[in-house]
Design a protein around this motif. Sequence first.
Motif, PDB file in Angstrom:
ATOM      1  N   VAL A  40       7.338  48.260  10.384  1.00  0.00           N
ATOM      2  CA  VAL A  40       7.902  46.975  10.785  1.00  0.00           C
ATOM      3  C   VAL A  40       8.121  46.915  12.287  1.00  0.00           C
ATOM      4  CG1 VAL A  40       9.926  45.466  10.553  1.00  0.00           C
ATOM      5  CG2 VAL A  40       8.961  46.567   8.535  1.00  0.00           C
ATOM      6  N   LEU A  41       8.571  48.033  12.880  1.00  0.00           N
ATOM      7  CA  LEU A  41       8.798  48.055  14.320  1.00  0.00           C
ATOM      8  C   LEU A  41       7.501  48.047  15.131  1.00  0.00           C
ATOM      9  CD1 LEU A  41      11.725  50.631  14.588  1.00  0.00           C
ATOM     10  CD2 LEU A  41      11.830  48.194  15.101  1.00  0.00           C
ATOM     11  N   GLY A  42       6.408  48.476  14.476  1.00  0.00           N
ATOM     12  CA  GLY A  42       5.146  48.550  15.194  1.00  0.00           C
ATOM     13  C   GLY A  42       4.885  49.892  15.834  1.00  0.00           C
ATOM     14  N   THR A  43       5.751  50.876  15.568  1.00  0.00           N
ATOM     15  CA  THR A  43       5.561  52.203  16.157  1.00  0.00           C
ATOM     16  C   THR A  43       4.666  53.094  15.309  1.00  0.00           C
ATOM     17  OG1 THR A  43       7.605  52.948  15.076  1.00  0.00           O
ATOM     18  CG2 THR A  43       7.794  52.091  17.316  1.00  0.00           C
ATOM     19  N   LEU A  44       4.353  52.670  14.085  1.00  0.00           N
ATOM     20  CA  LEU A  44       3.417  53.422  13.256  1.00  0.00           C
ATOM     21  C   LEU A  44       2.016  52.958  13.617  1.00  0.00           C
ATOM     22  CD1 LEU A  44       3.294  55.476  10.882  1.00  0.00           C
ATOM     23  CD2 LEU A  44       3.135  53.511   9.350  1.00  0.00           C
ATOM     24  N   ALA A  45       1.205  53.838  14.197  1.00  0.00           N
ATOM     25  CA  ALA A  45      -0.080  53.432  14.756  1.00  0.00           C
ATOM     26  C   ALA A  45      -1.189  54.346  14.272  1.00  0.00           C
ATOM     27  CB  ALA A  45      -0.019  53.434  16.289  1.00  0.00           C
ATOM     28  N   GLY A  46      -2.426  53.955  14.626  1.00  0.00           N
ATOM     29  CA  GLY A  46      -3.584  54.787  14.370  1.00  0.00           C
ATOM     30  C   GLY A  46      -3.889  54.953  12.894  1.00  0.00           C
ATOM     31  N   ARG A  47      -4.370  56.160  12.556  1.00  0.00           N
ATOM     32  CA  ARG A  47      -4.766  56.446  11.179  1.00  0.00           C
ATOM     33  C   ARG A  47      -3.582  56.368  10.232  1.00  0.00           C
ATOM     34  NH1 ARG A  47      -7.963  61.957  11.141  1.00  0.00           N
ATOM     35  NH2 ARG A  47      -8.074  61.364   8.937  1.00  0.00           N
ATOM     36  N   ALA A  48      -2.404  56.786  10.696  1.00  0.00           N
ATOM     37  CA  ALA A  48      -1.223  56.737   9.839  1.00  0.00           C
ATOM     38  C   ALA A  48      -0.915  55.305   9.425  1.00  0.00           C
ATOM     39  CB  ALA A  48      -0.023  57.349  10.550  1.00  0.00           C
ATOM     40  N   ARG A  49      -1.041  54.368  10.347  1.00  0.00           N
ATOM     41  CA  ARG A  49      -0.771  52.956  10.024  1.00  0.00           C
ATOM     42  C   ARG A  49      -1.815  52.415   9.041  1.00  0.00           C
ATOM     43  NH1 ARG A  49       2.453  49.143  12.319  1.00  0.00           N
ATOM     44  NH2 ARG A  49       1.923  46.966  11.886  1.00  0.00           N
ATOM     45  N   ARG A  50      -3.088  52.786   9.262  1.00  0.00           N
ATOM     46  CA  ARG A  50      -4.139  52.292   8.365  1.00  0.00           C
ATOM     47  C   ARG A  50      -3.950  52.851   6.956  1.00  0.00           C
ATOM     48  NH1 ARG A  50      -7.145  53.120  13.147  1.00  0.00           N
ATOM     49  NH2 ARG A  50      -7.879  55.175  12.424  1.00  0.00           N
ATOM     50  N   ARG A  69      13.846  42.087   6.696  1.00  0.00           N
ATOM     51  CA  ARG A  69      15.090  41.313   6.649  1.00  0.00           C
ATOM     52  C   ARG A  69      16.200  42.000   7.429  1.00  0.00           C
ATOM     53  NH1 ARG A  69      13.548  40.917   1.109  1.00  0.00           N
ATOM     54  NH2 ARG A  69      15.067  42.554   0.631  1.00  0.00           N
ATOM     55  N   ARG A  70      16.204  43.338   7.396  1.00  0.00           N
ATOM     56  CA  ARG A  70      17.283  44.085   8.042  1.00  0.00           C
ATOM     57  C   ARG A  70      17.190  44.050   9.562  1.00  0.00           C
ATOM     58  NH1 ARG A  70      22.054  45.555   5.667  1.00  0.00           N
ATOM     59  NH2 ARG A  70      22.956  47.331   6.752  1.00  0.00           N
ATOM     60  N   LEU A  71      15.967  44.128  10.098  1.00  0.00           N
ATOM     61  CA  LEU A  71      15.790  44.254  11.543  1.00  0.00           C
ATOM     62  C   LEU A  71      15.576  42.915  12.237  1.00  0.00           C
ATOM     63  CD1 LEU A  71      13.487  47.410  11.677  1.00  0.00           C
ATOM     64  CD2 LEU A  71      15.957  47.295  12.036  1.00  0.00           C
ATOM     65  N   ALA A  72      15.242  41.870  11.467  1.00  0.00           N
ATOM     66  CA  ALA A  72      14.975  40.579  12.100  1.00  0.00           C
ATOM     67  C   ALA A  72      16.144  40.078  12.945  1.00  0.00           C
ATOM     68  CB  ALA A  72      14.599  39.536  11.041  1.00  0.00           C
ATOM     69  N   PRO A  73      17.425  40.193  12.467  1.00  0.00           N
ATOM     70  CA  PRO A  73      18.515  39.676  13.310  1.00  0.00           C
ATOM     71  C   PRO A  73      18.686  40.410  14.633  1.00  0.00           C
ATOM     72  CG  PRO A  73      19.236  39.942  11.021  1.00  0.00           C
ATOM     73  CD  PRO A  73      17.914  40.621  11.146  1.00  0.00           C
ATOM     74  N   LEU A  74      18.148  41.640  14.746  1.00  0.00           N
ATOM     75  CA  LEU A  74      18.359  42.403  15.979  1.00  0.00           C
ATOM     76  C   LEU A  74      17.688  41.745  17.179  1.00  0.00           C
ATOM     77  CD1 LEU A  74      17.893  46.067  14.684  1.00  0.00           C
ATOM     78  CD2 LEU A  74      20.026  44.868  15.172  1.00  0.00           C
ATOM     79  N   GLN A  75      16.565  41.044  16.919  1.00  0.00           N
ATOM     80  CA  GLN A  75      15.839  40.484  18.060  1.00  0.00           C
ATOM     81  C   GLN A  75      16.574  39.325  18.727  1.00  0.00           C
ATOM     82  OE1 GLN A  75      12.161  38.687  16.822  1.00  0.00           O
ATOM     83  NE2 GLN A  75      13.014  38.061  14.849  1.00  0.00           N
ATOM     84  N   HIS A  76      17.635  38.799  18.051  1.00  0.00           N
ATOM     85  CA  HIS A  76      18.382  37.687  18.642  1.00  0.00           C
ATOM     86  C   HIS A  76      19.582  38.162  19.466  1.00  0.00           C
ATOM     87  CE1 HIS A  76      15.919  35.152  16.186  1.00  0.00           C
ATOM     88  NE2 HIS A  76      16.389  35.677  15.063  1.00  0.00           N
ATOM     89  N   GLY A  77      19.842  39.469  19.464  1.00  0.00           N
ATOM     90  CA  GLY A  77      21.045  39.927  20.151  1.00  0.00           C
ATOM     91  C   GLY A  77      20.777  40.813  21.350  1.00  0.00           C
ATOM     92  N   PHE A  78      19.540  40.748  21.904  1.00  0.00           N
ATOM     93  CA  PHE A  78      19.219  41.607  23.036  1.00  0.00           C
ATOM     94  C   PHE A  78      19.705  40.989  24.342  1.00  0.00           C
ATOM     95  CE2 PHE A  78      15.335  43.021  20.447  1.00  0.00           C
ATOM     96  CZ  PHE A  78      16.114  43.946  19.781  1.00  0.00           C
ATOM     97  N   THR A  79      20.179  41.859  25.211  1.00  0.00           N
ATOM     98  CA  THR A  79      20.506  41.467  26.588  1.00  0.00           C
ATOM     99  C   THR A  79      19.605  42.275  27.514  1.00  0.00           C
ATOM    100  OG1 THR A  79      22.811  41.024  26.001  1.00  0.00           O
ATOM    101  CG2 THR A  79      22.307  41.361  28.328  1.00  0.00           C
ATOM    102  N   PRO A  80      18.726  41.631  28.263  1.00  0.00           N
ATOM    103  CA  PRO A  80      17.801  42.392  29.119  1.00  0.00           C
ATOM    104  C   PRO A  80      18.563  43.329  30.064  1.00  0.00           C
ATOM    105  CG  PRO A  80      17.217  40.067  29.045  1.00  0.00           C
ATOM    106  CD  PRO A  80      18.549  40.192  28.380  1.00  0.00           C
ATOM    107  N   GLN A  81      18.076  44.556  30.146  1.00  0.00           N
ATOM    108  CA  GLN A  81      18.661  45.558  31.018  1.00  0.00           C
ATOM    109  C   GLN A  81      17.581  46.056  31.971  1.00  0.00           C
ATOM    110  OE1 GLN A  81      21.891  46.422  31.011  1.00  0.00           O
ATOM    111  NE2 GLN A  81      22.339  45.041  29.284  1.00  0.00           N
ATOM    112  N   THR A  82      17.934  46.219  33.220  1.00  0.00           N
ATOM    113  CA  THR A  82      16.988  46.704  34.222  1.00  0.00           C
ATOM    114  C   THR A  82      17.162  48.209  34.393  1.00  0.00           C
ATOM    115  OG1 THR A  82      17.108  44.591  35.384  1.00  0.00           O
ATOM    116  CG2 THR A  82      16.224  46.483  36.612  1.00  0.00           C
TER     117      THR A  82
END
Length: 250
Positions: free
Chosen positions: A17-27, A48-61
């Motif tokens: 769901v996060l997109g960190t599973l890549a390559g052959r493992a993802r396929r 469903r669990r992680l979707a609300p997290l994207q609305h609470g980010f504060t950009p950090q430099t």
Amino acid sequence: MKVEHPRLKQALAAEYVLGTLAGRARRRFERLLGVRADLRDEVRWWERRLAPLQHGFTPQTPRAVVWAAIEKQINAQTVTALPPPAGAAAPRGLRLWQAWALTATAASVVLAIGLARELNRPPPPAQLVRVEVPVFQPLPYVALLRPGESEVQWLVTLSPERRLIRITGSGKFPLDFSRESLELWVVGDDGTPRSLGVMPDDGDGEMPMPRGLTMPAKPTLAVSREPAGGSPTGLPTGPVITVSPALRAS
């Protein structure tokens, strides 16, 4: 890929769901999703669990050295210098790219922290759902008893499954209830009468069916005049004033 352990299923679904599973493992995981309903359920849970997290980010430099390390990993062939001193203007395209990269880095860090917390959080307690299923109850036996040409009558309802007898009377039978009683009987297939109990004096009431009494296949009800309190012998001793078959209500 054997994905059977619950923790492994959770981790793979979360990375997918996060997109960190890549390559052959993802396929391989996507192929399993086509045949494993449990993995599809796990993926939907994490979405469903992680979707609300994207609305609470504060950009950090991040610090300049962090950005330089990220840039070096993205393009190992290109040596990226540190940002120019304060007051020096960077090209517009580079500034946009840096801003996007910094925001993405901060989002990845927050998601990683959120994922770690979710993996360590105990599962929610199971909820018990009560489903009431109607149980079919056979209809009761019903008989209308009317003594002779009298206007008195009794509607008798017998519910063997509930072990209950209900009597509804109309009119009052001429009887000295201080000396006599009316007793209700059921006559079985063998012709033997079995007492159902003494009827209420006022003609209306309920009483339990006698223990151990089994309703015959084709019951007949009867009422007899007995001494006060009922027959002393267990069989009718006085005149039978009315007889009627009992039928299943429909």
